[in-house]
Write a protein that holds these residues in place. Structure first.
Motif, mmCIF file in Angstrom:
data_model
loop_
_atom_site.group_PDB
_atom_site.id
_atom_site.type_symbol
_atom_site.label_atom_id
_atom_site.label_comp_id
_atom_site.label_asym_id
_atom_site.label_seq_id
_atom_site.Cartn_x
_atom_site.Cartn_y
_atom_site.Cartn_z
ATOM 1 N N GLN A 23 0.836 -1.197 0.000
ATOM 2 C CA GLN A 23 0.000 0.000 0.000
ATOM 3 C C GLN A 23 0.871 1.248 0.000
ATOM 4 O O GLN A 23 1.935 1.300 0.606
ATOM 5 C CB GLN A 23 -0.921 -0.002 1.216
ATOM 6 N N ALA A 24 0.414 2.291 -0.707
ATOM 7 C CA ALA A 24 1.158 3.541 -0.811
ATOM 8 C C ALA A 24 0.631 4.558 0.188
ATOM 9 O O ALA A 24 -0.579 4.673 0.403
ATOM 10 C CB ALA A 24 1.065 4.100 -2.225
ATOM 11 N N PHE A 25 1.562 5.328 0.764
ATOM 12 C CA PHE A 25 1.224 6.382 1.721
ATOM 13 C C PHE A 25 1.964 7.657 1.344
ATOM 14 O O PHE A 25 3.092 7.616 0.855
ATOM 15 C CB PHE A 25 1.599 5.963 3.147
ATOM 16 N N GLY A 26 1.306 8.780 1.624
ATOM 17 C CA GLY A 26 1.882 10.073 1.269
ATOM 18 C C GLY A 26 2.650 10.739 2.379
ATOM 19 O O GLY A 26 3.146 11.855 2.210
ATOM 20 N N SER A 27 2.789 10.087 3.529
ATOM 21 C CA SER A 27 3.579 10.630 4.630
ATOM 22 C C SER A 27 4.303 9.490 5.326
ATOM 23 O O SER A 27 4.016 8.305 5.082
ATOM 24 C CB SER A 27 2.696 11.374 5.636
ATOM 25 N N SER A 28 5.240 9.839 6.212
ATOM 26 C CA SER A 28 6.026 8.809 6.898
ATOM 27 C C SER A 28 5.262 8.142 8.028
ATOM 28 O O SER A 28 5.684 7.096 8.526
ATOM 29 C CB SER A 28 7.314 9.426 7.448
ATOM 30 N N ALA A 29 4.140 8.728 8.459
ATOM 31 C CA ALA A 29 3.340 8.154 9.549
ATOM 32 C C ALA A 29 2.350 7.143 8.970
ATOM 33 O O ALA A 29 1.387 7.519 8.290
ATOM 34 C CB ALA A 29 2.607 9.250 10.302
ATOM 35 N N VAL A 30 2.590 5.876 9.241
ATOM 36 C CA VAL A 30 1.784 4.799 8.651
ATOM 37 C C VAL A 30 1.024 4.070 9.761
ATOM 38 O O VAL A 30 1.637 3.573 10.712
ATOM 39 C CB VAL A 30 2.674 3.809 7.889
ATOM 40 N N PRO A 31 -0.318 4.003 9.677
ATOM 41 C CA PRO A 31 -1.097 3.294 10.704
ATOM 42 C C PRO A 31 -1.040 1.779 10.519
ATOM 43 O O PRO A 31 -1.210 1.273 9.405
ATOM 44 C CB PRO A 31 -2.519 3.823 10.480
ATOM 45 N N PHE A 32 -0.792 1.078 11.609
ATOM 46 C CA PHE A 32 -0.732 -0.383 11.604
ATOM 47 C C PHE A 32 -1.778 -0.945 12.557
ATOM 48 O O PHE A 32 -2.043 -0.371 13.616
ATOM 49 C CB PHE A 32 0.651 -0.876 12.063
ATOM 50 N N THR A 33 -2.357 -2.087 12.184
ATOM 51 C CA THR A 33 -3.178 -2.893 13.079
ATOM 52 C C THR A 33 -2.667 -4.326 12.999
ATOM 53 O O THR A 33 -2.574 -4.898 11.905
ATOM 54 C CB THR A 33 -4.665 -2.844 12.700
ATOM 55 N N VAL A 34 -2.312 -4.884 14.160
ATOM 56 C CA VAL A 34 -1.729 -6.227 14.218
ATOM 57 C C VAL A 34 -2.552 -7.081 15.173
ATOM 58 O O VAL A 34 -2.869 -6.647 16.293
ATOM 59 C CB VAL A 34 -0.262 -6.172 14.684
ATOM 60 N N ALA A 35 -2.912 -8.283 14.738
ATOM 61 C CA ALA A 35 -3.646 -9.236 15.572
ATOM 62 C C ALA A 35 -2.698 -10.326 16.065
ATOM 63 O O ALA A 35 -1.924 -10.894 15.284
ATOM 64 C CB ALA A 35 -4.797 -9.854 14.786
ATOM 65 N N VAL A 36 -2.754 -10.589 17.386
ATOM 66 C CA VAL A 36 -1.901 -11.609 18.003
ATOM 67 C C VAL A 36 -2.785 -12.626 18.713
ATOM 68 O O VAL A 36 -3.736 -12.261 19.413
ATOM 69 C CB VAL A 36 -0.922 -10.973 19.012
ATOM 70 N N THR A 37 -2.485 -13.900 18.535
ATOM 71 C CA THR A 37 -3.193 -14.977 19.236
ATOM 72 C C THR A 37 -2.172 -15.856 19.954
ATOM 73 O O THR A 37 -1.232 -16.364 19.337
ATOM 74 C CB THR A 37 -4.010 -15.831 18.252
ATOM 75 N N ASP A 38 -2.346 -16.015 21.288
ATOM 76 C CA ASP A 38 -1.471 -16.880 22.069
ATOM 77 C C ASP A 38 -2.145 -17.170 23.406
ATOM 78 O O ASP A 38 -2.891 -16.333 23.934
ATOM 79 C CB ASP A 38 -0.116 -16.222 22.303
ATOM 80 N N ALA A 39 -1.875 -18.345 23.950
ATOM 81 C CA ALA A 39 -2.498 -18.726 25.224
ATOM 82 C C ALA A 39 -2.016 -17.852 26.373
ATOM 83 O O ALA A 39 -2.742 -17.616 27.343
ATOM 84 C CB ALA A 39 -2.209 -20.193 25.511
ATOM 85 N N SER A 40 -0.804 -17.369 26.274
ATOM 86 C CA SER A 40 -0.254 -16.538 27.347
ATOM 87 C C SER A 40 -0.123 -15.089 26.887
ATOM 88 O O SER A 40 -0.317 -14.769 25.708
ATOM 89 C CB SER A 40 1.107 -17.077 27.779
ATOM 90 N N ALA A 41 0.210 -14.217 27.832
ATOM 91 C CA ALA A 41 0.428 -12.820 27.489
ATOM 92 C C ALA A 41 1.666 -12.699 26.607
ATOM 93 O O ALA A 41 2.611 -13.495 26.703
ATOM 94 C CB ALA A 41 0.595 -11.990 28.758
ATOM 95 N N THR A 42 1.651 -11.718 25.752
ATOM 96 C CA THR A 42 2.763 -11.531 24.819
ATOM 97 C C THR A 42 3.198 -10.072 24.797
ATOM 98 O O THR A 42 2.469 -9.170 25.220
ATOM 99 C CB THR A 42 2.365 -11.946 23.383
ATOM 100 N N THR A 43 4.386 -9.884 24.278
ATOM 101 C CA THR A 43 4.895 -8.542 24.008
ATOM 102 C C THR A 43 5.060 -8.408 22.501
ATOM 103 O O THR A 43 5.751 -9.215 21.866
ATOM 104 C CB THR A 43 6.244 -8.293 24.699
ATOM 105 N N LEU A 44 4.420 -7.382 21.955
ATOM 106 C CA LEU A 44 4.433 -7.177 20.505
ATOM 107 C C LEU A 44 5.381 -6.028 20.175
ATOM 108 O O LEU A 44 5.309 -4.957 20.774
ATOM 109 C CB LEU A 44 3.025 -6.865 20.000
ATOM 110 N N SER A 45 6.238 -6.268 19.201
ATOM 111 C CA SER A 45 7.155 -5.241 18.718
ATOM 112 C C SER A 45 6.772 -4.871 17.290
ATOM 113 O O SER A 45 6.730 -5.736 16.404
ATOM 114 C CB SER A 45 8.601 -5.752 18.758
ATOM 115 N N ILE A 46 6.471 -3.570 17.095
ATOM 116 C CA ILE A 46 6.180 -3.058 15.753
ATOM 117 C C ILE A 46 7.227 -2.001 15.434
ATOM 118 O O ILE A 46 7.233 -0.918 16.028
ATOM 119 C CB ILE A 46 4.775 -2.438 15.663
ATOM 120 N N ALA A 47 8.126 -2.330 14.527
ATOM 121 C CA ALA A 47 9.199 -1.406 14.143
ATOM 122 C C ALA A 47 9.949 -0.885 15.365
ATOM 123 O O ALA A 47 10.301 0.293 15.448
ATOM 124 C CB ALA A 47 8.646 -0.259 13.315
ATOM 125 N N GLY A 48 10.180 -1.761 16.346
ATOM 126 C CA GLY A 48 10.934 -1.390 17.529
ATOM 127 C C GLY A 48 10.118 -0.828 18.668
ATOM 128 O O GLY A 48 10.640 -0.650 19.782
#
Length: 208
Positions: A23-48
């Motif tokens: 997908q193309a974007f006209g600015s450096s700020a890009v919205p992300f939505t990430v879905a995580v499934t796991d039995a335990s709690a997790t830590t998600l890293s998106i671009a650091g």
């Protein structure tokens, strides 16, 4: 007493819901939505950037600043309490620049009669994202990188304003305007002297 030990060897399931691939974007700020499934709690890293996800999983939405114009690859990783890790990656396009448009039609062109009153025109478009060219009532789609569009415009006698508009995937627009004078009327000439029917007598030497 008994101690229950649960062995977890299954990595979190990670799905990038948005944006869409490439997908193309006209600015450096890009919205992300990430879905995580796991039995335990997790830590998600998106671009650091780190986000906590509860047991069972969930969705995280965040805006990520990407570094440079062009294609950027973003990797997201989820790690659970048992050190299992799951990841997903996506490539997106950043386009900060309006289309560059040139044409072979010179502004101020003056033309006499042409077949069908149809004026050929060529446009050269340069843009890293895909574009749509609006010219002479036609819409022409160009793939990423740009290209050449050949079309015709119908002229009427007098002054014609030819406008070509190019819009890229991010909504940036470039317009090129040229003025063309179209002359269908032949010149009209008349003798002012001698008067019709007048008689002249020439005395002297004729030089040939």
């Amino acid at each position: 007493s008994q101690i229950e030990i649960v062995r977890d060897s299954v990595p979190p399931a990670v799905v990038i819901v948005a944006p869409n691939p490439s997908q193309a974007f006209g600015s450096s700020a890009v919205p992300f939505t990430v879905a995580v499934t796991d039995a335990s709690a997790t830590t998600l890293s998106i671009a650091g950037h780190l986000y906590d996800v509860p047991e069972g999983g969930g969705r995280i939405s965040a805006v990520v600043d990407l570094p440079a114009e062009g294609y950027n690859t973003v990797t997201v990783t989820a790690s659970d309490c048992a050190a299992n890790a799951g990841s997903a990656a996506i490539e997106v396009l950043l386009d900060f620049t309006a289309p560059v448009v040139t044409t072979d039609l010179v502004d101020g062109t003056r033309l006499g009669p042409i077949p069908g009153d149809q004026l050929p025109i060529t446009l050269h478009v340069d843009d890293i994202s895909a574009t749509t060219v609006h010219l002479g009532g036609d819409d022409v789609a160009l793939e990423r990188g740009g290209g050449v569009v050949q079309s015709v415009v119908t002229l009427h006698e007098g002054q014609n304003v030819v406008v070509a508009t190019v819009v890229d995937e991010t909504g940036r627009t470039t317009s090129v305007t040229r003025t063309v004078t179209y002359d269908l009327t032949p010149p009209v000439g008349a003798f002012t002297t001698p008067a019709e029917g007048a008689t002249y007598r020439q005395i002297g030497r004729a030089h040939v």
